[in-house]
Design a protein around this motif. Structure first.
Motif, mmCIF file in Angstrom:
data_model
loop_
_atom_site.group_PDB
_atom_site.id
_atom_site.type_symbol
_atom_site.label_atom_id
_atom_site.label_comp_id
_atom_site.label_asym_id
_atom_site.label_seq_id
_atom_site.Cartn_x
_atom_site.Cartn_y
_atom_site.Cartn_z
ATOM 1 N N LEU A 1 0.825 -1.214 0.000
ATOM 2 C CA LEU A 1 0.000 0.000 0.000
ATOM 3 C C LEU A 1 0.856 1.259 0.000
ATOM 4 N N ALA A 2 1.902 1.264 0.834
ATOM 5 C CA ALA A 2 2.762 2.442 0.921
ATOM 6 C C ALA A 2 3.484 2.702 -0.394
ATOM 7 N N VAL A 3 3.956 1.645 -1.041
ATOM 8 C CA VAL A 3 4.691 1.815 -2.297
ATOM 9 C C VAL A 3 3.758 2.240 -3.422
ATOM 10 N N ILE A 4 2.625 1.548 -3.564
ATOM 11 C CA ILE A 4 1.743 1.799 -4.706
ATOM 12 C C ILE A 4 1.035 3.147 -4.592
ATOM 13 N N GLN A 5 0.560 3.484 -3.388
ATOM 14 C CA GLN A 5 -0.211 4.716 -3.230
ATOM 15 C C GLN A 5 0.651 5.961 -3.120
ATOM 16 N N GLN A 6 1.802 5.869 -2.455
ATOM 17 C CA GLN A 6 2.572 7.070 -2.139
ATOM 18 C C GLN A 6 3.964 7.072 -2.757
ATOM 19 N N ALA A 7 4.775 6.080 -2.413
ATOM 20 C CA ALA A 7 6.181 6.109 -2.824
ATOM 21 C C ALA A 7 6.341 6.049 -4.332
ATOM 22 N N GLY A 8 5.560 5.192 -5.001
ATOM 23 C CA GLY A 8 5.696 5.057 -6.444
ATOM 24 C C GLY A 8 5.415 6.349 -7.201
ATOM 25 N N PRO A 9 4.227 6.936 -7.032
ATOM 26 C CA PRO A 9 3.950 8.186 -7.758
ATOM 27 C C PRO A 9 4.888 9.329 -7.387
ATOM 28 N N ILE A 10 5.257 9.448 -6.103
ATOM 29 C CA ILE A 10 6.123 10.556 -5.698
ATOM 30 C C ILE A 10 7.522 10.387 -6.272
ATOM 31 N N ALA A 11 8.087 9.182 -6.189
ATOM 32 C CA ALA A 11 9.411 8.951 -6.769
ATOM 33 C C ALA A 11 9.405 9.210 -8.264
#
Length: 261
Positions: free
Chosen positions: A89-99
């Motif tokens: 959840l953390a990677v798909i929702q936040q970290a992925g788009p922000i990176a």
């Protein structure tokens, strides 16, 4: 002195209004023909070539740090079986788009601002307007669409690499169980989580391209002005990205309630 001070205070408001108007012009030009397919393909390939390797390298520590932090926190509550879901959840929702957005803005956006700024100080944009060619429709629209397309694909790559990196670090460094990590993906995660990540990446790519194009086409003062425009475009994009990310996340959590159990 008071009028000068007021002008300085209101200057950011005027800049925001001009940027918004520029975005509307770009949106209107999206539907104008002929579409510059060759320029679009060239820009998409260029943006992908300068961002794909840095994005992949950034995704690995993103996923690792999230897995280590979330895994350690969840272990204190005795809920190790949910480590996989929380990390995904953390990677798909936040970290992925922000990176993805940071790399698109830092590499692709700065290149767009530098290119259009150089054309501006060489008066190429003025020459195009004299010839009856709209620079926004000819140069900006293909770059905006290219940024949006590449951002979506890069977000998918960051999500895959980040989740894989989190899996490796959780299993190796935190003595997690591979089966439990994989089986917990569907415990808390759901399909709309993937869609919101893609939508965020699409919007972030749009913002990065529009800000870079606006600052580049309004550069002045020679090569120094182009350098200033590049720096300003990256800083403004970063600020807008975090504000928009907070807004989209808040709306998403209100529209799609978190999955329980």
């Amino acid at each position: 002195m008071s009028s000068i001070t007021a002008a300085r205070v209101l200057a950011p408001v005027g800049t925001a209004g001009k940027l918004f108007a520029f975005g509307l012009d770009v949106g209107r030009s999206l539907f104008r023909r002929p579409f510059q397919l060759r320029e679009f393909i060239q820009q998409a390939w260029f943006i992908a070539s300068v961002t794909i390797i840095p994005t992949a390298l950034v995704a690995i520590p993103f996923g690792a740090v999230i897995a280590l932090q979330v895994g350690g926190l969840i272990k204190q509550f005795g809920a190790q079986s949910f480590t996989g879901s929380a990390s995904v959840l953390a990677v798909i929702q936040q970290a992925g788009p922000i990176a993805t957005a940071l790399l698109i803005a830092g590499a692709g956006g700065s290149a767009i601002a530098a290119d259009l700024g150089a054309r501006k100080i060489r008066e190429e944009l003025d020459a195009m307007m004299v010839l009856g060619i709209d620079p926004i429709q000819r140069l900006v629209v293909p770059r905006v669409l290219a940024c949006m397309l590449v951002a979506v694909f890069l977000n998918g790559m960051v999500s895959v690499v980040g989740v894989a990196g989190g899996y490796v670090f959780n299993v190796i460094l935190q003595d997690g169980t591979p089966g439990a990590y994989l089986a917990s993906f569907t415990a808390l995660a759901q399909l709309p989580d993937v869609w919101i990540g893609m939508i965020k990446a699409l919007i972030f790519g749009l913002i990065a391209a529009i800000v870079a194009a606006y600052k580049g086409m309004n550069a002045g003062g020679g090569p120094k002005g182009v350098g200033d425009a590049v720096n300003e475009s990256v800083v403004i994009t970063f600020l807008l990205l975090f504000v928009v990310n907070f807004t989209l996340s808040t709306i998403y959590l209100q529209v799609v309630p978190p999955k329980t159990g």
